[in-house]
Design a protein around this motif. Structure first.
Motif, PDB file in Angstrom:
ATOM      1  N   ASP A 122      20.915  38.505  -1.215  1.00  0.00           N
ATOM      2  CA  ASP A 122      21.677  39.656  -0.741  1.00  0.00           C
ATOM      3  C   ASP A 122      22.828  39.940  -1.717  1.00  0.00           C
ATOM      4  O   ASP A 122      22.993  39.227  -2.718  1.00  0.00           O
ATOM      5  CB  ASP A 122      22.145  39.432   0.703  1.00  0.00           C
ATOM      6  CG  ASP A 122      23.298  38.439   0.843  1.00  0.00           C
ATOM      7  OD1 ASP A 122      23.879  38.010  -0.182  1.00  0.00           O
ATOM      8  OD2 ASP A 122      23.642  38.112   1.995  1.00  0.00           O
ATOM      9  N   PRO A 123      23.628  40.988  -1.485  1.00  0.00           N
ATOM     10  CA  PRO A 123      24.680  41.344  -2.454  1.00  0.00           C
ATOM     11  C   PRO A 123      25.710  40.252  -2.706  1.00  0.00           C
ATOM     12  O   PRO A 123      26.413  40.295  -3.719  1.00  0.00           O
ATOM     13  CB  PRO A 123      25.323  42.578  -1.816  1.00  0.00           C
ATOM     14  CG  PRO A 123      24.254  43.189  -0.982  1.00  0.00           C
ATOM     15  CD  PRO A 123      23.494  42.025  -0.435  1.00  0.00           C
ATOM     16  N   ASP A 124      25.806  39.269  -1.804  1.00  0.00           N
ATOM     17  CA  ASP A 124      26.749  38.164  -1.995  1.00  0.00           C
ATOM     18  C   ASP A 124      26.079  36.920  -2.552  1.00  0.00           C
ATOM     19  O   ASP A 124      26.700  35.860  -2.621  1.00  0.00           O
ATOM     20  CB  ASP A 124      27.437  37.846  -0.668  1.00  0.00           C
ATOM     21  CG  ASP A 124      28.258  39.014  -0.160  1.00  0.00           C
ATOM     22  OD1 ASP A 124      29.242  39.367  -0.833  1.00  0.00           O
ATOM     23  OD2 ASP A 124      27.896  39.587   0.887  1.00  0.00           O
ATOM     24  N   GLY A 125      24.815  37.054  -2.933  1.00  0.00           N
ATOM     25  CA  GLY A 125      24.122  35.937  -3.545  1.00  0.00           C
ATOM     26  C   GLY A 125      23.438  34.998  -2.570  1.00  0.00           C
ATOM     27  O   GLY A 125      22.849  33.997  -2.993  1.00  0.00           O
ATOM     28  N   ALA A 126      23.496  35.286  -1.279  1.00  0.00           N
ATOM     29  CA  ALA A 126      22.868  34.406  -0.292  1.00  0.00           C
ATOM     30  C   ALA A 126      21.356  34.568  -0.325  1.00  0.00           C
ATOM     31  O   ALA A 126      20.840  35.677  -0.451  1.00  0.00           O
ATOM     32  CB  ALA A 126      23.385  34.726   1.105  1.00  0.00           C
ATOM     33  N   PRO A 127      20.618  33.453  -0.188  1.00  0.00           N
ATOM     34  CA  PRO A 127      19.160  33.570  -0.174  1.00  0.00           C
ATOM     35  C   PRO A 127      18.660  34.222   1.105  1.00  0.00           C
ATOM     36  O   PRO A 127      19.162  33.952   2.192  1.00  0.00           O
ATOM     37  CB  PRO A 127      18.696  32.106  -0.264  1.00  0.00           C
ATOM     38  CG  PRO A 127      19.825  31.321   0.325  1.00  0.00           C
ATOM     39  CD  PRO A 127      21.080  32.062  -0.049  1.00  0.00           C
ATOM     40  N   VAL A 128      17.672  35.083   0.946  1.00  0.00           N
ATOM     41  CA  VAL A 128      16.970  35.699   2.070  1.00  0.00           C
ATOM     42  C   VAL A 128      15.497  35.378   1.870  1.00  0.00           C
ATOM     43  O   VAL A 128      14.901  35.790   0.875  1.00  0.00           O
ATOM     44  CB  VAL A 128      17.179  37.220   2.121  1.00  0.00           C
ATOM     45  CG1 VAL A 128      16.424  37.828   3.299  1.00  0.00           C
ATOM     46  CG2 VAL A 128      18.670  37.555   2.204  1.00  0.00           C
ATOM     47  N   GLU A 129      14.921  34.621   2.793  1.00  0.00           N
ATOM     48  CA  GLU A 129      13.542  34.178   2.641  1.00  0.00           C
ATOM     49  C   GLU A 129      12.608  35.013   3.505  1.00  0.00           C
ATOM     50  O   GLU A 129      12.904  35.294   4.670  1.00  0.00           O
ATOM     51  CB  GLU A 129      13.418  32.704   3.043  1.00  0.00           C
ATOM     52  CG  GLU A 129      14.246  31.767   2.167  1.00  0.00           C
ATOM     53  CD  GLU A 129      14.155  30.318   2.603  1.00  0.00           C
ATOM     54  OE1 GLU A 129      14.510  29.438   1.786  1.00  0.00           O
ATOM     55  OE2 GLU A 129      13.745  30.059   3.761  1.00  0.00           O
ATOM     56  N   LEU A 130      11.463  35.375   2.923  1.00  0.00           N
ATOM     57  CA  LEU A 130      10.399  36.072   3.637  1.00  0.00           C
ATOM     58  C   LEU A 130       9.192  35.142   3.640  1.00  0.00           C
ATOM     59  O   LEU A 130       8.704  34.747   2.576  1.00  0.00           O
ATOM     60  CB  LEU A 130      10.041  37.386   2.949  1.00  0.00           C
ATOM     61  CG  LEU A 130      11.200  38.332   2.594  1.00  0.00           C
ATOM     62  CD1 LEU A 130      10.654  39.617   1.973  1.00  0.00           C
ATOM     63  CD2 LEU A 130      12.055  38.641   3.808  1.00  0.00           C
ATOM     64  N   ILE A 131       8.711  34.767   4.819  1.00  0.00           N
ATOM     65  CA  ILE A 131       7.656  33.763   4.929  1.00  0.00           C
ATOM     66  C   ILE A 131       6.403  34.380   5.545  1.00  0.00           C
ATOM     67  O   ILE A 131       6.456  35.021   6.598  1.00  0.00           O
ATOM     68  CB  ILE A 131       8.129  32.551   5.748  1.00  0.00           C
ATOM     69  CG1 ILE A 131       9.330  31.882   5.045  1.00  0.00           C
ATOM     70  CG2 ILE A 131       6.996  31.553   5.949  1.00  0.00           C
ATOM     71  CD1 ILE A 131       9.816  30.609   5.703  1.00  0.00           C
ATOM     72  N   GLU A 132       5.299  34.171   4.877  1.00  0.00           N
ATOM     73  CA  GLU A 132       4.003  34.685   5.314  1.00  0.00           C
ATOM     74  C   GLU A 132       3.578  34.002   6.608  1.00  0.00           C
ATOM     75  O   GLU A 132       3.701  32.781   6.752  1.00  0.00           O
ATOM     76  CB  GLU A 132       2.984  34.421   4.218  1.00  0.00           C
ATOM     77  CG  GLU A 132       1.614  34.991   4.450  1.00  0.00           C
ATOM     78  CD  GLU A 132       0.720  34.752   3.240  1.00  0.00           C
ATOM     79  OE1 GLU A 132      -0.109  35.632   2.954  1.00  0.00           O
ATOM     80  OE2 GLU A 132       0.864  33.702   2.579  1.00  0.00           O
ATOM     81  N   THR A 133       3.079  34.781   7.576  1.00  0.00           N
ATOM     82  CA  THR A 133       2.601  34.222   8.841  1.00  0.00           C
ATOM     83  C   THR A 133       1.228  34.791   9.180  1.00  0.00           C
ATOM     84  O   THR A 133       0.759  35.749   8.564  1.00  0.00           O
ATOM     85  CB  THR A 133       3.562  34.547  10.002  1.00  0.00           C
ATOM     86  OG1 THR A 133       3.475  35.941  10.328  1.00  0.00           O
ATOM     87  CG2 THR A 133       5.006  34.193   9.652  1.00  0.00           C
ATOM     88  N   ASP A 134       0.594  34.202  10.183  1.00  0.00           N
ATOM     89  CA  ASP A 134      -0.686  34.702  10.697  1.00  0.00           C
ATOM     90  C   ASP A 134      -0.493  35.592  11.908  1.00  0.00           C
ATOM     91  O   ASP A 134      -1.469  36.027  12.529  1.00  0.00           O
ATOM     92  CB  ASP A 134      -1.599  33.527  11.077  1.00  0.00           C
ATOM     93  CG  ASP A 134      -2.097  32.768   9.859  1.00  0.00           C
ATOM     94  OD1 ASP A 134      -2.282  33.402   8.802  1.00  0.00           O
ATOM     95  OD2 ASP A 134      -2.284  31.538   9.965  1.00  0.00           O
ATOM     96  N   ARG A 135       0.746  35.879  12.247  1.00  0.00           N
ATOM     97  CA  ARG A 135       1.033  36.675  13.447  1.00  0.00           C
ATOM     98  C   ARG A 135       0.916  38.158  13.129  1.00  0.00           C
ATOM     99  O   ARG A 135       1.461  38.637  12.138  1.00  0.00           O
ATOM    100  CB  ARG A 135       2.439  36.342  13.939  1.00  0.00           C
ATOM    101  CG  ARG A 135       2.888  37.100  15.166  1.00  0.00           C
ATOM    102  CD  ARG A 135       4.145  36.456  15.715  1.00  0.00           C
ATOM    103  NE  ARG A 135       4.815  37.257  16.710  1.00  0.00           N
ATOM    104  CZ  ARG A 135       5.655  36.788  17.614  1.00  0.00           C
ATOM    105  NH1 ARG A 135       5.922  35.491  17.627  1.00  0.00           N
ATOM    106  NH2 ARG A 135       6.244  37.571  18.491  1.00  0.00           N
ATOM    107  N   ALA A 136       0.203  38.873  13.964  1.00  0.00           N
ATOM    108  CA  ALA A 136       0.038  40.311  13.770  1.00  0.00           C
ATOM    109  C   ALA A 136       1.354  41.020  14.015  1.00  0.00           C
ATOM    110  O   ALA A 136       2.109  40.665  14.932  1.00  0.00           O
ATOM    111  CB  ALA A 136      -1.030  40.849  14.708  1.00  0.00           C
ATOM    112  N   GLY A 137       1.671  42.007  13.190  1.00  0.00           N
ATOM    113  CA  GLY A 137       2.893  42.779  13.361  1.00  0.00           C
ATOM    114  C   GLY A 137       2.660  44.011  14.203  1.00  0.00           C
ATOM    115  O   GLY A 137       1.552  44.301  14.651  1.00  0.00           O
TER     116      GLY A 137
END
Length: 308
Positions: A122-137
């Motif tokens: 993010d703009p302050d350098g914090a990690p933002v993780e996106l994790i793949e799942t098997d759940r339907a959106g």
């Protein structure tokens, strides 16, 4: 006494720098909705911004205290170090293409517990993780929280609290490049059901500031369930606050054995308590004790531009 387990995360609260950059990133790059703009109840000259899904559902809410002059923070042992969003089935590659189209930098995909993980900052350098799942959106590109990571010097005492008191179950253990992770999962299929306990060799000292996580909040389905949890935690030796009215939920706080600040927040009354779902986040909402000072508060707060 409740025999239930904690269903999962309610929200995560972090600290950021100037609010406009924060809004631009979370509503723009991550396509989250600003579901509430209010003030820090302990510092009404500072915003408290809440992002989530369209309805502001528990398990999707990320909140920020944006301090204009905040110094940079850093994660360390005794702090929550990262939060992760759940990417619905089949949308992970779409995220890579989206970020590339936006010319937004991200790390190369990695693997954790057999699933792909994409990390951006993010703009302050914090990690933002996106994790793949098997759940339907439901057609959206993110499905609320997947998990939160706690960075600890000793995983054992925190794992004992989460499993023996809060009802989590062990769901995996791995060590990669000197970083040990224990995955714990709440029973059921609620959003944000996973907590990962991380231990890393040579752990540094964390510092609160922009880009750091302030606390992690778990769900209680009702006021009565929250009171049951308070009694259970007191019996387990935790020092728990009385119930505090946060207008959109009631909250209790305590520090778990590793030093991370935990909260248990109620689902009701929810973010539509003082404005319709259709217009969530559009106007500045103040708690009753500050309404008489609205004009002064609005003069102090920096203006915000939020996409329609």
């Amino acid at each position: 006494m409740t025999d239930k387990a904690i269903p999962g995360l309610h929200h995560v609260t972090a600290i950021s720098g100037p609010p406009q950059a924060n809004v631009d990133f979370f509503t723009g790059v991550l396509d989250q909705r600003l579901v509430k703009r209010t003030v820090n109840f302990d510092d009404p000259g500072t915003y408290h911004l809440y992002y989530g899904d369209h309805e502001g559902s528990p398990g999707t809410i990320l909140t920020f205290f944006p301090f204009v002059g905040a110094g940079r923070g850093s994660a360390g042992a005794g702090m929550a170090s990262a939060y992760s969003y759940a990417v619905p089935k089949g949308r992970f590659d779409d995220w890579i293409h989206r970020l590339d189209d936006l010319d937004f930098a991200h790390e190369a995909p990695a693997e954790r517990f057999g699933a792909r993980v994409l990390t951006l900052h993010d703009p302050d350098g914090a990690p933002v993780e996106l994790i793949e799942t098997d759940r339907a959106g439901d057609g959206t590109m993110l499905d609320g929280f997947h998990s939160v990571t706690l960075w600890l010097r000793d995983i054992g005492p925190t794992a004992k609290l989460l499993t023996e008191v809060m009802g989590y179950e062990e769901a995996g253990h791995e060590t990669v490049d000197g970083t040990e992770r224990l995955r714990l999962r709440a029973p059921g299929d609620a959003r944000g059901a996973i907590v990962e306990l991380m231990r890393r060799e040579g752990a540094g000292i964390g510092r609160q500031g922009a880009g750091s996580i302030h606390h992690v909040a778990f769900r209680a389905e009702s006021d009565a369930v929250q009171l049951d949890w308070r009694e259970r935690l007191l019996r387990a030796g935790m020092q728990v606050t009385p119930v505090i009215d946060r207008q959109y939920f009631n909250a209790i706080y305590f520090r778990e054995p590793g030093g991370v600040l935990f909260e248990i927040a109620t689902d009701p009354p929810g973010f539509a308590a003082d404005e319709p779902v259709e217009t969530l986040g559009r106007d500045l909402k103040l708690p009753p004790q500050y309404e008489a000072y609205r004009a002064r508060i609005e003069q102090v707060l920096p203006p915000l531009k939020v996409p329609a």
